[in-house]
Design a protein around this motif. Structure first.
Motif, PDB file in Angstrom:
ATOM      1  N   ASN A 202       0.837  -1.206   0.000  1.00 39.27           N
ATOM      2  CA  ASN A 202       0.000   0.000   0.000  1.00 39.27           C
ATOM      3  C   ASN A 202       0.871   1.256   0.000  1.00 39.27           C
ATOM      4  O   ASN A 202       0.545   2.252  -0.648  1.00 39.27           O
ATOM      5  N   ALA A 205       2.015   1.727  -3.496  1.00 39.44           N
ATOM      6  CA  ALA A 205       0.927   2.147  -4.382  1.00 39.44           C
ATOM      7  C   ALA A 205       0.750   3.658  -4.414  1.00 39.44           C
ATOM      8  O   ALA A 205       0.257   4.213  -5.404  1.00 39.44           O
ATOM      9  N   LYS A 206       1.166   4.342  -3.357  1.00 46.02           N
ATOM     10  CA  LYS A 206       1.012   5.798  -3.319  1.00 46.02           C
ATOM     11  C   LYS A 206       1.916   6.490  -4.331  1.00 46.02           C
ATOM     12  O   LYS A 206       1.629   7.616  -4.748  1.00 46.02           O
ATOM     13  N   PRO A 209       1.200   3.380  -8.537  1.00 46.51           N
ATOM     14  CA  PRO A 209      -0.079   2.659  -8.538  1.00 46.51           C
ATOM     15  C   PRO A 209      -0.155   1.529  -9.553  1.00 46.51           C
ATOM     16  O   PRO A 209      -0.664   0.445  -9.245  1.00 46.51           O
ATOM     17  N   ASP A 210       0.338   1.764 -10.757  1.00 48.52           N
ATOM     18  CA  ASP A 210       0.257   0.728 -11.785  1.00 48.52           C
ATOM     19  C   ASP A 210       1.118  -0.481 -11.418  1.00 48.52           C
ATOM     20  O   ASP A 210       0.733  -1.631 -11.684  1.00 48.52           O
ATOM     21  N   ALA A 213      -0.879  -2.498  -8.872  1.00 46.88           N
ATOM     22  CA  ALA A 213      -2.026  -3.138  -9.520  1.00 46.88           C
ATOM     23  C   ALA A 213      -1.576  -4.340 -10.348  1.00 46.88           C
ATOM     24  O   ALA A 213      -2.219  -5.402 -10.327  1.00 46.88           O
ATOM     25  N   SER A 235      -4.419  -3.178  -1.750  1.00 45.59           N
ATOM     26  CA  SER A 235      -5.007  -2.348  -2.808  1.00 45.59           C
ATOM     27  C   SER A 235      -5.952  -1.291  -2.263  1.00 45.59           C
ATOM     28  O   SER A 235      -6.602  -0.588  -3.055  1.00 45.59           O
ATOM     29  N   LEU A 238      -5.664   2.252  -3.676  1.00 40.59           N
ATOM     30  CA  LEU A 238      -6.001   2.273  -5.098  1.00 40.59           C
ATOM     31  C   LEU A 238      -7.499   2.108  -5.310  1.00 40.59           C
ATOM     32  O   LEU A 238      -8.083   2.768  -6.184  1.00 40.59           O
ATOM     33  N   GLN A 241      -9.252   5.258  -4.569  1.00 40.04           N
ATOM     34  CA  GLN A 241      -8.975   6.253  -5.605  1.00 40.04           C
ATOM     35  C   GLN A 241      -9.659   5.922  -6.933  1.00 40.04           C
ATOM     36  O   GLN A 241      -9.614   6.719  -7.862  1.00 40.04           O
ATOM     37  N   HIS A 243      -8.802   3.401  -8.978  1.00 38.13           N
ATOM     38  CA  HIS A 243      -7.817   2.961  -9.967  1.00 38.13           C
ATOM     39  C   HIS A 243      -8.418   1.816 -10.801  1.00 38.13           C
ATOM     40  O   HIS A 243      -8.827   0.785 -10.249  1.00 38.13           O
ATOM     41  N   ALA A 246      -6.809  -1.736 -10.367  1.00 40.81           N
ATOM     42  CA  ALA A 246      -7.072  -2.314  -9.056  1.00 40.81           C
ATOM     43  C   ALA A 246      -8.521  -2.761  -8.939  1.00 40.81           C
ATOM     44  O   ALA A 246      -8.819  -3.839  -8.391  1.00 40.81           O
TER      45      ALA A 246
END
Length: 366
Positions: A202, A205-206, A209-210, A213, A235, A238, A241, A243, A246
């Motif tokens: 996590n 991911a900040k 992100p891709d 995911a 996730s 994400l 957000q 995403h 995700a």
């Protein structure tokens, strides 16, 4: 009221450290250490207290680092023999983080032995910062350790954005060197370890992100319920957000023909009471749709702007033509991580990460 966190390090802990080190090293100046570490301790916050005790250790232990570590090592529990545990070891780990950078392998070896009794996740980070490749080579071996605390140290200590700790800029920029560590621990038997892996992902991911995911997608096939829970927790940012990758990993697609209506039972909320949300969801599409419903409260700040905080609500499957009603109580009460301000606020419903409905409310402070 809960006991302040800073009181975990109190004069009694200083006395405990002094007594234990005196037994392990007869030449240790107990009285000097107590005076240096304990003087004015009550006026300090938690980490300030720990650093004060650390500085007293620097004064009181031998200048020769291997000799100092030998004393600290002897102060740890050994089999049935008692020793220092818990918060008493935070200053000891900080001592190693400062004094041990020139004794790389010895320091990491000691922190591995310390961590079953109190985490060394903060103390290993200066070593990663100084020589990342060398440190990670050692830490990768910890994923196979018999002690689950040590395995967790491998994931928690390498988190790029570990709370309360120094950040690791190189790993924030490129986290790929720690992915083998996280992969090795995906199916760890201890949830304590798996949750750390999820938190590390996590963190990543900040900034990437891709990458996260794609990592989650690559490890979904044949996953156990425990791994699926880990990947979902990894996730969480994400998903909040919206995403697309995700959401797709967990079977959520952009909603089609889904209408949401939000009505607030409490358009005016007195601080200390609940904001009450009434939500109606209708699926006008001809297919069943799985939807994840979250909501964002846009809290008012001191300057009058607002800042959103996303909260989980529920996940449902909507049949074609179906309508479902929901009700939610959201407390507007004192918490340590937020300061509230009166005035206009907004709540926004998110369906599969997309804004779907909103309403305003007034918060009245007592």
């Amino acid at each position: 009221m809960a006991e302040p966190l800073k009181n975990l390090l109190h004069p009694g802990v200083v006395m405990e450290i002094a007594d234990r080190l005196s037994r392990c090293a007869p030449g240790f100046d107990r009285d000097r250490f107590v005076a240096s570490a304990g003087g004015g301790l009550e006026s300090l916050e938690l980490m300030q207290r720990s650093l004060k005790i650390r500085d007293a250790l620097i004064e009181g232990l031998p200048l020769d680092f291997p000799a100092a570590v030998s004393i600290l090592d002897a102060a740890l529990p050994n089999g049935n023999a008692p020793g220092l545990t818990g918060w008493a070891l935070l200053p000891a780990s900080q001592f190693v983080a400062v004094r041990g950078l020139g004794n790389f392998e010895l320091s990491l070896s000691f922190l591995r032995r310390l961590t079953p009794h109190f985490t060394g996740e903060f103390a290993i980070r200066p070593f990663i910062q100084q020589e990342q490749d060398r440190a990670l080579k050692t830490i990768r071996r910890w994923v196979e350790d018999d002690d689950h605390h040590v395995r967790r140290l491998a994931s928690e200590g390498t988190r790029p954005r570990l709370p309360w700790a120094m950040r690791l800029p190189r790993l924030i920029l490129d986290p790929r060197p720690i992915l083998p560590i996280l992969t090795a621990l995906l199916d760890d038997p201890e949830e304590y370890v798996r949750r750390s892996v999820a938190n590390s992902l996590n963190d990543i991911a900040k900034d990437h992100p891709d990458l996260v995911a794609d990592f989650v997608a690559a490890h979904m096939a044949g996953a156990s319920p425990e791994r699926l829970k880990l990947l979902r927790h990894a996730s969480r940012t994400l998903l909040k957000q919206g995403h697309r990758g995700a959401l797709a990993n967990f079977g959520f697609e952009p909603p089609l023909g889904v209408a949401a209506h939000l009505a607030l039972a409490t358009p005016t909320v007195r601080f200390g009471n609940d904001l009450v949300l009434g939500l109606t969801m209708r699926n006008a599409d001809g297919s069943r749709q799985r939807v994840m419903i979250d909501y964002a409260v846009h809290h008012r700040k001191a300057n009058g702007d607002t800042s959103p905080k996303v909260f989980k609500w529920t996940t449902v499957t909507l049949d074609p033509g179906s309508t479902i009603e929901f009700r939610k109580h959201h407390p507007m009460r004192p918490i340590t991580t937020r300061r509230y301000y009166g005035g206009a606020h907004r709540v926004v419903i998110l369906v599969n990460g997309q804004p779907a409905a909103q309403a305003d409310f007034e918060l009245v402070m007592a």
